[in-house]
Design a protein around this motif. Structure first.
Motif, PDB file in Angstrom:
ATOM      1  N   THR A 350       0.821  -1.217   0.000  1.00  0.00           N
ATOM      2  CA  THR A 350       0.000   0.000   0.000  1.00  0.00           C
ATOM      3  C   THR A 350       0.848   1.257   0.000  1.00  0.00           C
ATOM      4  O   THR A 350       0.564   2.214  -0.737  1.00  0.00           O
ATOM      5  CB  THR A 350      -0.942  -0.008   1.222  1.00  0.00           C
ATOM      6  OG1 THR A 350      -1.822  -1.129   1.121  1.00  0.00           O
ATOM      7  CG2 THR A 350      -1.774   1.262   1.279  1.00  0.00           C
ATOM      8  N   GLU A 353       2.275   1.823  -3.470  1.00  0.00           N
ATOM      9  CA  GLU A 353       1.246   2.289  -4.405  1.00  0.00           C
ATOM     10  C   GLU A 353       0.890   3.744  -4.147  1.00  0.00           C
ATOM     11  O   GLU A 353       0.644   4.507  -5.094  1.00  0.00           O
ATOM     12  CB  GLU A 353       0.008   1.402  -4.291  1.00  0.00           C
ATOM     13  CG  GLU A 353       0.193   0.009  -4.846  1.00  0.00           C
ATOM     14  CD  GLU A 353      -1.073  -0.820  -4.794  1.00  0.00           C
ATOM     15  OE1 GLU A 353      -1.166  -1.806  -5.564  1.00  0.00           O
ATOM     16  OE2 GLU A 353      -1.978  -0.483  -4.002  1.00  0.00           O
ATOM     17  N   ASN A 354       0.895   4.157  -2.886  1.00  0.00           N
ATOM     18  CA  ASN A 354       0.544   5.538  -2.567  1.00  0.00           C
ATOM     19  C   ASN A 354       1.525   6.537  -3.151  1.00  0.00           C
ATOM     20  O   ASN A 354       1.160   7.653  -3.531  1.00  0.00           O
ATOM     21  CB  ASN A 354       0.436   5.720  -1.049  1.00  0.00           C
ATOM     22  CG  ASN A 354      -0.857   5.147  -0.496  1.00  0.00           C
ATOM     23  OD1 ASN A 354      -1.740   4.743  -1.243  1.00  0.00           O
ATOM     24  ND2 ASN A 354      -0.975   5.121   0.819  1.00  0.00           N
ATOM     25  N   PRO A 583      -5.288  -9.564   3.108  1.00  0.00           N
ATOM     26  CA  PRO A 583      -5.252  -8.179   3.603  1.00  0.00           C
ATOM     27  C   PRO A 583      -5.865  -8.067   4.991  1.00  0.00           C
ATOM     28  O   PRO A 583      -6.821  -8.769   5.328  1.00  0.00           O
ATOM     29  CB  PRO A 583      -6.090  -7.417   2.577  1.00  0.00           C
ATOM     30  CG  PRO A 583      -7.023  -8.454   2.014  1.00  0.00           C
ATOM     31  CD  PRO A 583      -6.282  -9.761   2.041  1.00  0.00           C
ATOM     32  N   CYS A 621      -3.912   9.376   3.330  1.00  0.00           N
ATOM     33  CA  CYS A 621      -2.903   8.375   2.943  1.00  0.00           C
ATOM     34  C   CYS A 621      -1.474   8.885   3.145  1.00  0.00           C
ATOM     35  O   CYS A 621      -0.517   8.149   2.880  1.00  0.00           O
ATOM     36  CB  CYS A 621      -3.109   7.951   1.489  1.00  0.00           C
ATOM     37  SG  CYS A 621      -4.598   6.954   1.232  1.00  0.00           S
ATOM     38  N   PRO A 646      -5.495   0.652   1.442  1.00  0.00           N
ATOM     39  CA  PRO A 646      -5.427   0.884  -0.007  1.00  0.00           C
ATOM     40  C   PRO A 646      -6.096   2.198  -0.408  1.00  0.00           C
ATOM     41  O   PRO A 646      -7.160   2.554   0.116  1.00  0.00           O
ATOM     42  CB  PRO A 646      -6.162  -0.326  -0.600  1.00  0.00           C
ATOM     43  CG  PRO A 646      -5.960  -1.402   0.415  1.00  0.00           C
ATOM     44  CD  PRO A 646      -5.989  -0.707   1.743  1.00  0.00           C
ATOM     45  N   TYR A 647      -5.454   2.898  -1.343  1.00  0.00           N
ATOM     46  CA  TYR A 647      -5.889   4.224  -1.783  1.00  0.00           C
ATOM     47  C   TYR A 647      -7.355   4.215  -2.233  1.00  0.00           C
ATOM     48  O   TYR A 647      -8.144   5.090  -1.849  1.00  0.00           O
ATOM     49  CB  TYR A 647      -4.979   4.678  -2.927  1.00  0.00           C
ATOM     50  CG  TYR A 647      -5.154   6.109  -3.355  1.00  0.00           C
ATOM     51  CD1 TYR A 647      -4.390   7.123  -2.779  1.00  0.00           C
ATOM     52  CD2 TYR A 647      -6.053   6.460  -4.355  1.00  0.00           C
ATOM     53  CE1 TYR A 647      -4.519   8.438  -3.185  1.00  0.00           C
ATOM     54  CE2 TYR A 647      -6.198   7.765  -4.764  1.00  0.00           C
ATOM     55  CZ  TYR A 647      -5.429   8.757  -4.180  1.00  0.00           C
ATOM     56  OH  TYR A 647      -5.573  10.061  -4.582  1.00  0.00           O
ATOM     57  N   GLN A 649      -9.757   2.310  -1.418  1.00  0.00           N
ATOM     58  CA  GLN A 649     -10.685   2.129  -0.298  1.00  0.00           C
ATOM     59  C   GLN A 649     -10.860   3.425   0.483  1.00  0.00           C
ATOM     60  O   GLN A 649     -11.972   3.792   0.867  1.00  0.00           O
ATOM     61  CB  GLN A 649     -10.177   1.016   0.619  1.00  0.00           C
ATOM     62  CG  GLN A 649     -11.155   0.622   1.710  1.00  0.00           C
ATOM     63  CD  GLN A 649     -10.700  -0.612   2.476  1.00  0.00           C
ATOM     64  OE1 GLN A 649      -9.835  -1.341   2.013  1.00  0.00           O
ATOM     65  NE2 GLN A 649     -11.281  -0.821   3.642  1.00  0.00           N
TER      66      GLN A 649
END
Length: 659
Positions: A350, A353-354, A583, A621, A646-647, A649
């Motif tokens: 996560t 990805e952010n 997760p 985030c 997760p972004y 979400q």
């Protein structure tokens, strides 16, 4: 050029009896007047591919390098071999820079290293345009590909600079390039396929070990591995070094502190949040063996040529297969067996990805940039200071540069030149003494510069508009002549010259700029790039998830397949560990609507508009963008509160909380 000739130089200057695999065809191509590309693993001698020809070519070799420390290390090595090399960089004094420029002019400096940003400097371009150049060398050349890792928009300008400086040959160097990226590099510089030399990415002395470990247990694993390394090195009576790679600056500090309390040798943290002198001192202690272990973010490593790094430990996941390849490439450069240990697991996905999501501009921000160009352009030209535009548009500097490069590629903008908006100078002699050095016509022009400049107590500020009126012409050549005169006076020590506020000037195609679909096309381009980067992260995860030889998978990714398994990675040794990808369940914070409203009020008060769902998502985030810095979002207390979620979400929660 005969082989005997370069062999003599190789022996006399560098002390080598022969070249390594891959080096000879590159050297011979350059000495035959051709451009070339060398794609060699980290530590395989790419630098010698230009250092040797540079001594045999008639004019200057100009090297574009991405990192000051890398340039300084290369210069130090070359000087140790009796070769006059130099850099021009921001750490130098005016006198030091002037000495280098004089050496380049006289031909005594054969190799000059600069950053790609230096080529945007108006004063440097005026200088280098007067210098005959035999060869342009582009280190980390994969940065020119928007679809490779570490894309740097300024690298796309290098082919134009080649034409501007009339450079006949180019050498591209990189350790990490897929087939698509190599094709991109070739295309930009028109390099013939037969002059692209790849030596393969497999290094048999590196043992690749994947040991996915829960975060709470990683410090223990690190301690065990480093103690093992220290014990084995002591038995062999050898010094050792190791690098522990982490994702975040705070993690570097925490892990270094923990290891320092457990190990009988020094461990230091290294990251971009430290000031330059501190980073340099830490790196020197590491290079000299005083600090055998560095816990670092990816800010550390480029240009670190230390032969006895026996372990590279990935405490967190690397950003991509390319990054992983570069980072493990710092181990075992002396050819001796070294361990590359992956401790990170999918829990770090996560955060990685952010970082990607933070580089994707919002559609409204792209439209704001386009509207700014329309409003500010005059007579078909637009001038821009990048930092203020970044702050106003809420787009980070790197993606903002990428956006402008995309506008160039679409024919909306054409880069004309860059200049400093502000030039200040301080006389070291009196005006009368200064003027006395020149003939009447030159005196008259210099007097016009002095009289039209804005004067403070000590410093003069060049006023171009006033100068145009004084000399009765607004031709751009008047400004160029003024700068040349001031540069000349600085070289003679008669004044001190300073420049600020780099301004980029573009020609604007108004018809293309007004195209109705332009903003959406650009936004879709960034979304496509975002998915590409996310895909790169997942490709890296798949490398470790599969019960297949790691070395063979790595070589195949770079289109350099191995005929058989390596026999010594964790998979080949029967030590494959399945990844746990389940997760963790995270519940939406019940106070999220109030927290959204808190940031919303700050943004509305500062910018006169409500915070978008995207901006709020980035806030929770922990993704930094200019508007969050402007409203001092960190002081509100919830910046990064959901960085492990997760972004998509978080964005869904934000959207739902505002209905």
């Amino acid at each position: 050029m005969t082989q005997t000739a370069w062999q003599d130089v190789l022996q006399q200057q560098f002390g080598f009896a022969q070249l390594r695999t891959g080096q000879q065809p590159v050297v011979e191509a350059l000495l035959a007047g051709k451009s070339a590309a060398a794609i060699f693993p980290t530590g395989s001698g790419k630098s010698l591919c230009y250092q040797l020809p540079a001594l045999m070519l008639p004019h200057l070799t100009l090297v574009i390098s991405p990192l000051l420390a890398l340039m300084q290390d290369q210069v130090q090595f070359l000087r140790s071999k009796g070769i006059n090399a130099a850099t021009i960089d921001s750490s130098q004094s005016r006198d030091e820079t002037q000495d280098v420029m004089n050496g380049v002019r006289s031909g005594t400096v054969k190799i000059l290293m600069v950053s790609v940003e230096r080529l945007k400097n108006e004063r440097f371009r005026q200088f280098i345009n007067q210098i005959p150049i035999s060869l342009l060398v582009v280190d980390e050349a994969h940065c020119i590909s928007e679809w490779g890792h570490n894309f740097r928009p300024d690298y796309l300008k290098l082919p134009d600079y080649c034409r501007e400086f009339q450079v006949p040959q180019v050498l591209l160097l990189t350790a990490t390039a897929t087939t698509a990226v190599i094709n991109d590099m070739q295309r930009h510089f028109a390099i013939a396929p037969e002059n692209v030399v790849c030596t393969g990415f497999y290094r048999p002395n590196l043992r690749l070990l994947a040991q996915p470990t829960p975060l709470a247990q990683r410090a223990d694993k690190c301690t065990t591995w480093l103690n093992y390394l220290a014990r084995k090195s002591a038995e062999k009576q050898q010094d050792f070094a190791a690098i522990v790679y982490v994702t975040l600056q705070a993690t570097a500090e925490d892990v270094a502190a923990t290891l320092n309390s457990r190990l009988p040798f020094a461990v230091e943290a290294y990251h971009a949040g430290l000031d330059a002198p501190t980073r340099e001192a830490i790196q020197q202690r590491f290079m000299q063996g005083q600090t055998p272990v560095i816990v670092a973010t990816i800010a550390f490593g480029m240009g670190v040529d230390k032969s006895n790094i026996r372990q590279v430990i990935h405490y967190d996941l690397p950003k991509s297969i390319e990054n992983y390849s570069q980072e493990i490439g710092r181990a075992g450069r002396d050819g001796n067996a070294s361990d590359c240990i992956m401790l990170g697991d999918s829990s770090g996905l996560t955060v990685l990805e952010n970082f990607v999501y933070g580089d994707t501009p919002e559609a409204s921000c792209i439209r704001l940039v386009l509207d700014t160009i329309k409003a500010q352009q005059s007579g078909g030209q637009w001038e821009v200071l990048m930092t203020p535009l970044s702050a106003a548009s809420n787009i980070r500097l790197l993606p903002l540069k990428t956006l402008l490069v995309n506008l160039e590629m679409r024919g909306v903008l054409t880069s004309l030149y860059s200049y400093f908006a502000e030039y200040k100078y301080r006389l070291t002699v009196s005006e009368s003494e200064l003027l006395a050095h020149f003939q009447p016509e030159q005196q008259q022009f210099l007097q016009a510069i002095l009289s039209s400049s804005d004067k403070g107590r000590v410093w003069y500020s060049l006023n171009t508009e006033a100068l145009f009126k004084t000399v009765g012409s607004d031709d751009i050549q008047v400004r160029t002549r003024a700068l040349t005169a001031l540069e000349f006076c600085q070289e003679r020590g008669w004044l001190q010259l300073e420049s600020k506020q780099m301004t980029d000037v573009y020609r604007v195609n108004e018809q293309a700029l007004n195209a109705a679909e332009l903003a959406d096309e650009l936004y879709q381009h960034f979304l496509h790039k975002q998915q590409s980067e996310i895909g790169r992260i997942h490709a890296m995860l798949d490398l470790f998830r599969q019960p297949k030889c790691l070395s063979r998978q790595l070589a195949a990714y770079f289109a350099q397949p191995l005929a058989q398994n390596c026999g010594h990675c964790s998979v080949c040794r029967g030590q494959f560990v399945a990844w746990n990808d389940a997760p963790a369940t995270v519940l939406c914070p019940p106070d999220l609507p109030a927290l959204c409203q808190q940031l919303d009020q700050q943004v509305t008060a500062t910018f006169g508009c409500a915070a978008s769902d995207e901006l709020l998502t980035r806030y929770f985030c922990g993704i930094h963008v200019p508007w969050l810095s402007k409203v001092k979002a960190r002081s509100l207390g919830s910046m990064g509160r959901l960085e492990q979620v997760p972004y998509a979400q978080v964005k869904q929660w934000v959207s739902g909380s505002r209905r």
